[in-house]
Write an enzyme that holds these catalytic residues in place. Structure first.
Site, mmCIF file in Angstrom:
data_model
loop_
_atom_site.group_PDB
_atom_site.id
_atom_site.type_symbol
_atom_site.label_atom_id
_atom_site.label_comp_id
_atom_site.label_asym_id
_atom_site.label_seq_id
_atom_site.Cartn_x
_atom_site.Cartn_y
_atom_site.Cartn_z
ATOM 1 N N ASP A 1 -6.299 5.345 2.797
ATOM 2 C CA ASP A 1 -5.309 4.299 3.077
ATOM 3 C C ASP A 1 -4.586 4.520 4.396
ATOM 4 O O ASP A 1 -4.240 3.554 5.094
ATOM 5 C CB ASP A 1 -4.321 4.137 1.915
ATOM 6 C CG ASP A 1 -3.691 5.435 1.446
ATOM 7 O OD1 ASP A 1 -3.859 6.473 2.116
ATOM 8 O OD2 ASP A 1 -3.021 5.417 0.385
ATOM 9 N N THR A 2 -4.367 5.780 4.775
ATOM 10 C CA THR A 2 -3.716 6.029 6.062
ATOM 11 C C THR A 2 -4.622 5.646 7.220
ATOM 12 O O THR A 2 -4.151 5.116 8.232
ATOM 13 C CB THR A 2 -3.306 7.505 6.189
ATOM 14 O OG1 THR A 2 -2.534 7.876 5.052
ATOM 15 C CG2 THR A 2 -2.483 7.733 7.440
ATOM 16 N N GLN B 1 11.306 7.870 -4.902
ATOM 17 C CA GLN B 1 10.686 7.221 -6.067
ATOM 18 C C GLN B 1 11.023 7.959 -7.352
ATOM 19 O O GLN B 1 11.319 7.341 -8.381
ATOM 20 C CB GLN B 1 9.167 7.145 -5.867
ATOM 21 C CG GLN B 1 8.728 6.176 -4.787
ATOM 22 C CD GLN B 1 7.272 6.356 -4.397
ATOM 23 O OE1 GLN B 1 6.560 7.184 -4.960
ATOM 24 N NE2 GLN B 1 6.823 5.592 -3.407
ATOM 25 N N GLY C 1 -6.082 9.907 -0.595
ATOM 26 C CA GLY C 1 -7.146 10.865 -0.344
ATOM 27 C C GLY C 1 -7.221 11.982 -1.367
ATOM 28 O O GLY C 1 -6.496 11.995 -2.368
ATOM 29 N N GLY D 1 4.880 0.208 3.404
ATOM 30 C CA GLY D 1 6.004 -0.265 2.606
ATOM 31 C C GLY D 1 7.328 0.344 2.985
ATOM 32 O O GLY D 1 8.380 -0.305 2.904
ATOM 33 N N THR E 1 4.713 6.541 -0.217
ATOM 34 C CA THR E 1 4.873 7.723 -1.063
ATOM 35 C C THR E 1 4.776 8.980 -0.205
ATOM 36 O O THR E 1 5.536 9.934 -0.377
ATOM 37 C CB THR E 1 3.795 7.747 -2.161
ATOM 38 O OG1 THR E 1 3.913 6.558 -2.951
ATOM 39 C CG2 THR E 1 3.955 8.955 -3.057
ATOM 40 N N ASN F 1 1.242 15.656 7.440
ATOM 41 C CA ASN F 1 1.740 15.081 6.188
ATOM 42 C C ASN F 1 3.200 15.458 5.971
ATOM 43 O O ASN F 1 3.574 16.623 6.127
ATOM 44 C CB ASN F 1 0.932 15.603 4.995
ATOM 45 C CG ASN F 1 -0.337 14.816 4.751
ATOM 46 O OD1 ASN F 1 -1.030 14.471 5.695
ATOM 47 N ND2 ASN F 1 -0.633 14.533 3.502
#
Length: 489
Positions: free
Chosen positions: A237-238, A304, A83, A402, A259, A296
């Protein structure tokens, strides 16, 4: 047998994939096949942190062409991405300026400025969106203040998934679920808020009215000449990941783990009261008019960066070494702004531990242990906040994406939260993307219908909380200390 072939383009902050889904109507089975996977990442360009959108577009087209070369008739295509980020276009549809990434520092300090000038409560009552320093609201303010020479050339502002859909179809769309992440959409009207837009410096004419998922944006013409509909899926995507979360009943929470970690629950109504504001809870748009009430959490971004800096390639070996270490020796706040995009993540984590008089994580495994324990503890805090907000505890937590492949973190989460964890599906964003396509093709009735398909076809693993684990004892100790302080206050 009746089959549908749908293609999901799923772009994340670290990688992208073009996935082919085959849906068999009679037995309601859904299978995924990876067609093309490619790297994504941050780039430095002219002093900004940017995305290479040309490379991403080339990878998308390569993946779509691969499907066509196999002779597969594609019924529809959908695109989802992260986003808040956007691309600016002129009247001819050419890019204006750079596709700056949300981890760039250009918007630093502007969130506080907005709160002072507009009022924190007023912004929240209008948008229902959490305060994050990189929200589109502040990015646009940074752009219009710092690069005013671009403004006369701008005709359109497209969020990332809408930009790539435009590149395939030549048609513009502003999809609702992703639009809500901007902090510019009015939560009551589902349209752009004129006061917030005015403060950002953006022109309302740059935007079209947000549309809910399920409409056909336009058509992509494949090399063979066929016109393939491009569907406006839940393009954040969420939002797609939540659609594919096999939530069972009102007491189920979700955690989209990648991520970023996004923890929340579904609701028919938003939560914009003082409790929600104080907890910085967001009310992002979902499918079928539902709200994604969530928070969030910085997520596996920290890991990562550590993997990159330490050049670690064997993640399973690292997790095994991490599991052998004692828990909760090194604790940080993953949501501290210092971890958004530091020059060196390892050094930043070590500095945070040093400043709080903790032992310093030195080895690869110690750094990973610090991240996993800290995330699990933050998950527990956020889940507690969400339960208090809605006035009811949760009975189970669905971890999707993931990150749900990390069995150590799943168990730590179950132990810290004291709740049953169901992990899977891994490709949740892709599946949710496909789900909206199948609904648009009239193959499925609604989100609940699609979740039944996911429940029967996805590989799900349950993690039961262990009240005797080290992290469970640590959480109990924290709660006891808090209660003592409250009694003595």
């Amino acid at each position: 047998m009746t089959f549908r072939n749908c293609v999901a383009v799923d772009l994340g902050a670290s990688s992208g994939r073009v996935m082919l889904a085959r849906y068999e109507r009679e037995c309601r089975s859904l299978t995924l096949r990876e067609i093309h996977r490619f790297k994504n990442g941050l780039h430095s360009q002219n002093g900004y942190v940017t995305w290479n959108v040309d490379s991403l577009e080339s990878a998308i087209r390569l993946g779509l062409n691969k499907v066509c070369e196999e002779g597969i008739r594609i019924d529809s295509i959908g695109i989802d991405t992260w986003g808040v980020d956007f691309v600016l276009l002129d009247q001819q549809g050419q890019r204006v300026g750079l596709p700056v990434a949300y981890r760039d520092s250009r918007s630093n300090g502007l969130m506080a400025q907005a709160q002072q000038q507009l009022g924190k409560r007023d912004i929240y009552q209008r948008s229902g969106i959490q305060f994050l320093p990189f929200n589109t609201l502040y990015q646009l303010r940074a752009l219009t203040e710092q690069q005013p020479e671009l403004i006369p050339h701008i005709a359109h502002a497209l969020l990332m998934p809408d930009y790539f859909s435009y590149r395939l179809t030549g048609k513009m769309n502003w999809e609702y679920t992703n639009a809500t992440t901007t902090q510019l959409v009015n939560i009551n009207s589902d349209d752009w808020d004129e006061s917030l837009l005015a403060w950002s410096g953006a022109n309302k004419a740059w935007f079209g009215r947000p549309t809910h998922p399920g409409n056909v944006i336009g058509h992509w013409i494949c090399p063979q000449g066929n016109e393939i509909p491009v569907v406006a899926v839940a393009s954040h995507d969420t939002a797609s990941a939540v659609i594919a979360s096999p939530l069972n009943g009102s007491r189920a929470a979700y955690l989209s783990s990648g991520t970023w970690s996004l923890m929340g629950f579904e609701s028919q109504t938003p939560f914009t009261n003082d409790t929600a504001l104080a907890a910085n809870i967001t009310n992002e748009g979902g499918a079928e008019g539902r709200y994604r009430v969530l928070k969030n959490i910085m997520g596996l971004w920290l890991l990562q960066r550590v993997l990159q800096e330490r050049q670690i390639n064997d993640l399973p070996a690292l997790i095994a070494a991490t599991q052998a270490l004692p828990a909760c020796r090194f604790i940080i706040n993953p949501n501290d702004d210092r971890f958004i995009n530091p020059e060196a993540m390892c050094s930043e984590i070590q500095a945070a531990c040093r400043e709080t008089a903790q032992p310093i994580p030195e080895s690869d495994a110690e750094l990973a242990r610090c991240i996993f324990d800290s995330l699990a503890l933050l998950y527990a805090d956020v889940l507690h906040e969400l339960a208090q907000l809605r006035g009811e505890d949760f009975s189970q937590l669905h971890i999707v994406g993931g990150g749900c492949q990390n069995t150590l973190l799943n168990q730590l989460c179950a132990d810290a939260c004291g709740i049953r964890v169901i992990a899977g599906p891994v490709e949740a964003s892709t599946l949710g993307n496909i789900g909206i396509q199948l609904m648009t093709l009239d193959e499925l009735n609604n989100v609940d219908d699609f979740r039944q398909v996911v429940s029967t076809t996805a590989n799900l693993t349950t993690f039961t909380p262990n009240p005797d684990s080290e992290i469970a004892h640590y959480v109990a100790q924290i709660h006891s200390t808090r209660q003592t302080k409250e009694l003595c206050a």
